[in-house]
Enzyme design. Structure first.
Site, PDB file in Angstrom:
ATOM      1  N   TRP A   1       0.766  -1.167   0.094  1.00  0.00           N
ATOM      2  CA  TRP A   1       0.006   0.232  -0.059  1.00  0.00           C
ATOM      3  C   TRP A   1       0.977   1.192   0.000  1.00  0.00           C
ATOM      4  O   TRP A   1       0.604   2.018  -0.555  1.00  0.00           O
ATOM      5  CB  TRP A   1      -0.983  -0.079   1.084  1.00  0.00           C
ATOM      6  CG  TRP A   1      -2.050  -1.088   0.955  1.00  0.00           C
ATOM      7  CD1 TRP A   1      -2.125  -2.154   1.872  1.00  0.00           C
ATOM      8  CD2 TRP A   1      -3.032  -0.917   0.109  1.00  0.00           C
ATOM      9  NE1 TRP A   1      -3.144  -2.887   1.178  1.00  0.00           N
ATOM     10  CE2 TRP A   1      -3.693  -2.345   0.269  1.00  0.00           C
ATOM     11  CE3 TRP A   1      -3.317  -0.260  -1.124  1.00  0.00           C
ATOM     12  CZ2 TRP A   1      -4.797  -2.807  -0.649  1.00  0.00           C
ATOM     13  CZ3 TRP A   1      -4.552  -0.621  -2.030  1.00  0.00           C
ATOM     14  CH2 TRP A   1      -5.257  -1.818  -1.643  1.00  0.00           C
TER      15      TRP A   1
ATOM     16  N   ASP B   1      -1.452   6.254   6.985  1.00  0.00           N
ATOM     17  CA  ASP B   1      -2.608   5.288   6.546  1.00  0.00           C
ATOM     18  C   ASP B   1      -2.842   4.022   7.371  1.00  0.00           C
ATOM     19  O   ASP B   1      -2.083   3.164   7.602  1.00  0.00           O
ATOM     20  CB  ASP B   1      -2.240   4.597   5.121  1.00  0.00           C
ATOM     21  CG  ASP B   1      -3.248   3.756   4.461  1.00  0.00           C
ATOM     22  OD1 ASP B   1      -4.369   3.611   5.113  1.00  0.00           O
ATOM     23  OD2 ASP B   1      -3.047   3.326   3.308  1.00  0.00           O
TER      24      ASP B   1
ATOM     25  N   LYS C   1     -12.032  -2.316   6.703  1.00  0.00           N
ATOM     26  CA  LYS C   1     -11.407  -3.461   7.241  1.00  0.00           C
ATOM     27  C   LYS C   1     -11.575  -3.406   8.940  1.00  0.00           C
ATOM     28  O   LYS C   1     -12.204  -4.528   9.370  1.00  0.00           O
ATOM     29  CB  LYS C   1      -9.796  -3.316   7.238  1.00  0.00           C
ATOM     30  CG  LYS C   1      -9.315  -3.718   6.174  1.00  0.00           C
ATOM     31  CD  LYS C   1      -9.408  -2.644   4.874  1.00  0.00           C
ATOM     32  CE  LYS C   1      -8.981  -3.294   3.693  1.00  0.00           C
ATOM     33  NZ  LYS C   1      -7.774  -2.606   3.009  1.00  0.00           N
TER      34      LYS C   1
HETATM   35  C1  LIG Z   1      -7.336  -1.700   1.823  1.00  0.00           C
HETATM   36  C2  LIG Z   1      -6.395  -0.935   2.078  1.00  0.00           C
HETATM   37  C3  LIG Z   1      -6.016   0.543   1.250  1.00  0.00           C
HETATM   38  C4  LIG Z   1      -7.123   0.498   0.153  1.00  0.00           C
HETATM   39  O1  LIG Z   1      -8.365   0.895   0.463  1.00  0.00           O
HETATM   40  P1  LIG Z   1      -9.528   1.191  -0.558  1.00  0.00           P
HETATM   41  O2  LIG Z   1     -10.620   1.733   0.390  1.00  0.00           O
HETATM   42  O3  LIG Z   1      -9.913  -0.225  -1.358  1.00  0.00           O
HETATM   43  O4  LIG Z   1      -9.030   2.236  -1.499  1.00  0.00           O
HETATM   44  C5  LIG Z   1      -5.118   1.292   1.613  1.00  0.00           C
HETATM   45  N1  LIG Z   1      -4.313   1.022   2.447  1.00  0.00           N
HETATM   46  C6  LIG Z   1      -4.481  -0.095   3.345  1.00  0.00           C
HETATM   47  C7  LIG Z   1      -3.378  -0.135   4.392  1.00  0.00           C
HETATM   48  C8  LIG Z   1      -5.270  -0.877   3.086  1.00  0.00           C
HETATM   49  O5  LIG Z   1      -5.506  -1.872   4.197  1.00  0.00           O
END
Ligand SMILES: *Cc1c(COP(=O)(O)O)cnc(C)c1O
Length: 361
Positions: free
Chosen positions: A104, A174, A198
């Protein structure tokens, strides 16, 4: 009703049962209103209440200081890979520093490069993202617009401690896959963001918490929807927000506060859960992907002899342990055990892993 299985999916992911029961109870008609949360207008006073309560509970749980704004955004965490540099890198003449500990973080770099100069201060690619950098290995710029990290790398299962430090520039993290899994000192960050699907509900809403001075410094003349200030000024209802997802997020926060008892308790639950799995990884039959000192509490990644993978998954499925296959870039298995995964499911998986080793070791 169809029997529920243990869903170890990395996302969208398992939700707390009380949250789904509450949503189900009110799905056809909100009490006293008679409209479904799927149908209701974002201008309805019910939604004003949802927004205020959601922000209030989030502020309380995370101890968010008053000089931080909370906004609900769309386009997933992936859109933040662009929106963050549009707002905070564009036009600064400064580089943005990125510490890349997994897939990511790499995607975030690629988007930021469209907006300005990116300095990759560290990249764990050489060992397929199985570790965090040693402090001296991170080559920060003398002056950076911000430093970006990924709190938990969902694919590799590598997680930073709750409040890492990286020099003087604003730290932007993030937290998509470990949001609300533990207390975080928001005051140490310039901004944190997380998609909901998540650990914070269902897909379609992304939560961002941004410090006032960063907001003020943001680039001018951005497209309206891509300017964080638009969403702050309009309390996340400049346009139609994902009403249902924000409502589910409100229920998640109430569950953490009232049923779990706060983020310290949540962290203790999560520590107990991941220990059940990490204790089984012996380095011989099961090899953990992440180095022991940075193993994720949320995504447990491990490998075994390749020819055993299919039988492992088949046996797991017979016990209702689903979605355990790892990402192709890492191989092996990944058990995503977010906040809502009950410890019973993790216990069954842990016992199954020990059993499987006995029979195949
Ligand atoms: C799932 C995830 C993303 C992407 O999320 P989307 O909502 O599908 O764009 C970005 N960063 C991390 C750490 C993730 O686990």
């Amino acid at each position: 009703m169809t029997q529920r299985v243990y869903n170890f999916s990395p996302g969208p992911a398992v939700l707390p049962l009380p949250v789904m029961e509450a949503a189900q109870r009110d799905l056809l008609a909100l009490p006293g209103i008679g409209i479904s949360p799927l149908e209701i207008s974002h201008r309805h006073k019910w939604f004003d209440g949802v927004l205020a309560d959601t922000k209030g509970t989030l502020r309380e749980l995370l101890g968010i200081p008053q000089n931080y704004q909370i906004v609900f955004l769309q386009g997933g965490a992936s859109t933040q890979f662009s929106m963050v540099p549009m707002n905070f890198l564009r036009g600064t003449n400064l580089p943005a520093d990125f510490v890349v500990t997994g897939a990511w973080g790499g995607k975030a770099v690629a988007e930021a490069q469209r907006e300005g100069t990116v300095n990759v201060a560290w990249d764990g690619k050489a060992t397929n993202y199985d570790r965090l950098p040693a402090a001296n290995d991170v080559k920060l710029s003398p002056q950076a617009a911000y430093v970006h990290i990924t709190s938990n790398e969902t694919i590799q299962g590598v997680q930073f401690p709750a409040n890492p430090t990286f020099g003087a520039a604003p730290l932007i993290s993030d937290l998509s896959s470990d949001f609300l899994c533990r207390p975080v000192d928001v005051g140490q960050y310039g901004m944190i963001y997380a998609c909901a699907q998540k650990n914070a509900g269902i897909s379609s809403v992304t939560i961002a918490i941004i410090r006032d001075d960063l907001l003020e410094r943001g680039a001018k003349n951005l497209p309206t929807m891509f300017d964080f200030r638009t969403h702050v000024k309009n309390d996340s209802v400049y346009n139609t927000p994902p009403v249902f997802a924000i409502y589910v997020f409100q229920l998640i926060l109430q569950w953490i506060k009232n049923d779990i008892g706060g983020l310290a308790k949540m962290a203790a639950h999560n520590a107990a859960k991941c220990k059940l799995l990490y204790d089984v990884l012996d380095g011989e039959f099961y090899q953990g992907h992440a180095q022991p000192n940075c193993r994720s509490t949320m995504n447990v990644t491990f490998r075994m002899k390749e020819e055993l993978e299919k039988p492992f998954i088949k046996g797991a499925e017979q016990l209702q342990l689903m979605e355990l296959k790892g990402h192709r870039s890492v191989g092996g298995m990944r058990a995503s055990i977010y906040n809502a995964m009950p410890i019973e499911g993790v216990k069954i998986l842990s016992e199954y892993m020990q059993d499987f080793r006995k029979k195949n070791g």
